[in-house]
Scaffold this active site. Structure first.
Site, mmCIF file in Angstrom:
data_model
loop_
_atom_site.group_PDB
_atom_site.id
_atom_site.type_symbol
_atom_site.label_atom_id
_atom_site.label_comp_id
_atom_site.label_asym_id
_atom_site.label_seq_id
_atom_site.Cartn_x
_atom_site.Cartn_y
_atom_site.Cartn_z
ATOM 1 N N ASN A 22 1.156 -1.528 0.040
ATOM 2 C CA ASN A 22 -0.011 -0.076 -0.010
ATOM 3 C C ASN A 22 0.730 1.162 -0.059
ATOM 4 O OD1 ASN A 22 -2.930 -0.328 0.166
ATOM 5 N ND2 ASN A 22 -2.306 -1.913 1.598
ATOM 6 N N ARG A 70 5.463 2.045 24.019
ATOM 7 C CA ARG A 70 4.732 2.848 23.318
ATOM 8 C C ARG A 70 4.770 4.310 23.465
ATOM 9 N NH1 ARG A 70 -1.856 2.283 21.923
ATOM 10 N NH2 ARG A 70 -2.074 3.240 24.144
ATOM 11 N N ARG A 96 -0.314 -1.352 14.846
ATOM 12 C CA ARG A 96 -0.337 -0.646 16.128
ATOM 13 C C ARG A 96 -1.487 -0.032 16.191
ATOM 14 N NH1 ARG A 96 3.752 -3.022 19.474
ATOM 15 N NH2 ARG A 96 5.382 -3.570 17.925
ATOM 16 N N ASN A 112 -6.603 4.948 7.994
ATOM 17 C CA ASN A 112 -6.324 3.693 7.964
ATOM 18 C C ASN A 112 -6.933 2.890 6.804
ATOM 19 O OD1 ASN A 112 -5.185 1.316 9.081
ATOM 20 N ND2 ASN A 112 -6.788 0.779 10.300
ATOM 21 N N HIS A 114 -8.208 -1.220 6.076
ATOM 22 C CA HIS A 114 -8.192 -2.445 6.551
ATOM 23 C C HIS A 114 -8.908 -3.350 5.642
ATOM 24 C CE1 HIS A 114 -8.489 -5.385 10.080
ATOM 25 N NE2 HIS A 114 -9.996 -5.584 9.655
ATOM 26 N N ASP A 150 -9.447 -0.425 14.446
ATOM 27 C CA ASP A 150 -10.378 -0.278 13.261
ATOM 28 C C ASP A 150 -11.534 0.135 13.284
ATOM 29 O OD1 ASP A 150 -8.076 -2.010 11.989
ATOM 30 O OD2 ASP A 150 -8.461 -3.686 12.942
ATOM 31 N N GLU A 179 -7.237 -2.631 -2.563
ATOM 32 C CA GLU A 179 -6.872 -1.643 -1.493
ATOM 33 C C GLU A 179 -5.923 -0.616 -2.207
ATOM 34 O OE1 GLU A 179 -4.865 -3.340 1.985
ATOM 35 O OE2 GLU A 179 -5.949 -4.840 1.913
HETATM 36 C C1 GAR Z 1 -3.181 -4.479 3.924
HETATM 37 O O1 GAR Z 1 -3.788 -5.710 3.724
HETATM 38 C C2 GAR Z 1 -3.699 -3.604 5.258
HETATM 39 O O2 GAR Z 1 -5.049 -3.670 4.796
HETATM 40 C C3 GAR Z 1 -3.638 -4.677 6.441
HETATM 41 O O3 GAR Z 1 -2.273 -4.987 6.378
HETATM 42 C C4 GAR Z 1 -1.999 -5.367 4.758
HETATM 43 C C5 GAR Z 1 -0.796 -4.643 4.971
HETATM 44 O O4 GAR Z 1 -0.177 -4.997 3.556
HETATM 45 N N1 GAR Z 1 -4.015 -4.025 7.636
HETATM 46 C C6 GAR Z 1 -4.521 -4.237 8.671
HETATM 47 O O5 GAR Z 1 -4.713 -5.398 8.702
HETATM 48 C C7 GAR Z 1 -4.788 -3.190 9.730
HETATM 49 N N2 GAR Z 1 -5.787 -3.475 10.832
HETATM 50 P P1 GAR Z 1 0.891 -3.991 2.875
HETATM 51 O O6 GAR Z 1 2.039 -3.873 3.911
HETATM 52 O O7 GAR Z 1 1.371 -4.875 1.692
HETATM 53 O O8 GAR Z 1 0.277 -2.765 2.592
#
Ligand code: GAR
Length: 193
Positions: A22, A70, A96, A112, A114, A150, A179
């Protein structure tokens, strides 16, 4: 409120923990002619995050913070973000939860992404849980961040069909493709573009 004065006037920080696909798509979006954002900073809680390579490739300043404590990590991040005059934070696979104090200290927008149709399947193992529950659809959501996991106001969602032979891996792959399109769209939406 963040005022848009021209293309690329909004300084953005992207937070990652892992692969950074992303992040890569957001960097590509930021380089488009009429993009509202310029990515000035990449932040990670994980020195081994594969996505950190995109900082090197695209020459964007990247910082890793040790999250054993944190409070200390967040204080350092806030100071970095103020130094760079960041106005929007995009969490992109950042595993996090930001504290209430962090949210109070940062005056800009925090988004964010998700991999589920929130409010369904917050947290981890979203794809596995969606398939086990015989859902016909899953998808992805871009939302504003609050101090709960989330949660926060939804900006945009994209539905993805779950097929009969779907595995968590194949679904994750399919959703990731969406995404990469949804996050830039949601940023444009936030700035009324
Ligand atoms: C993505 O699918 C994102 O939506 C998810 O982690 C992945 C990261 O992929 N995020 C979560 O689960 C947050 N709660 P990436 O590092 O290739 O972008």
């Amino acid at each position: 409120m963040v005022q848009l004065t021209g293309p690329k006037s909004i300084k953005c920080a992207v937070f990652i923990s892992g692969a950074g696909s992303n992040l890569k798509s957001l960097i590509q979006f930021s380089k488009r002619k009429n993009s509202p954002i310029s990515i000035e900073l990449i932040i990670s809680d994980n020195s081994k995050a594969k996505g950190l390579k995109f900082g090197k490739i695209f020459k964007i300043s990247s910082k890793v913070f040790n999250y054993k404590n944190r409070l200390i990590a967040e204080k350092k991040i806030i100071s970095e973000i103020k130094k760079k005059k960041i106005k929007i934070i995009c969490l992109a696979g950042f595993m996090r939860v930001l504290s209430k104090d962090f949210l109070k200290s940062f005056k800009g927008k925090i988004l964010n992404i998700h991999p589920s149709l929130l409010p369904k399947y917050k947290g981890l193992n979203t794809h596995h849980r969606a398939i086990s529950n015989n859902e016909k659809y899953s998808g992805c959501t871009v939302h504003f961040v609050n101090s709960k996991l989330d949660s926060g106001k939804i900006i945009l969602q994209k539905k993805v069909k779950i097929t009969k032979s779907e595995t968590a891996k194949s679904l994750a792959k399919k959703i990731l493709v969406q995404e990469h399109k949804l996050y830039p769209k949601a940023i444009k939406e936030v700035f009324n573009l």
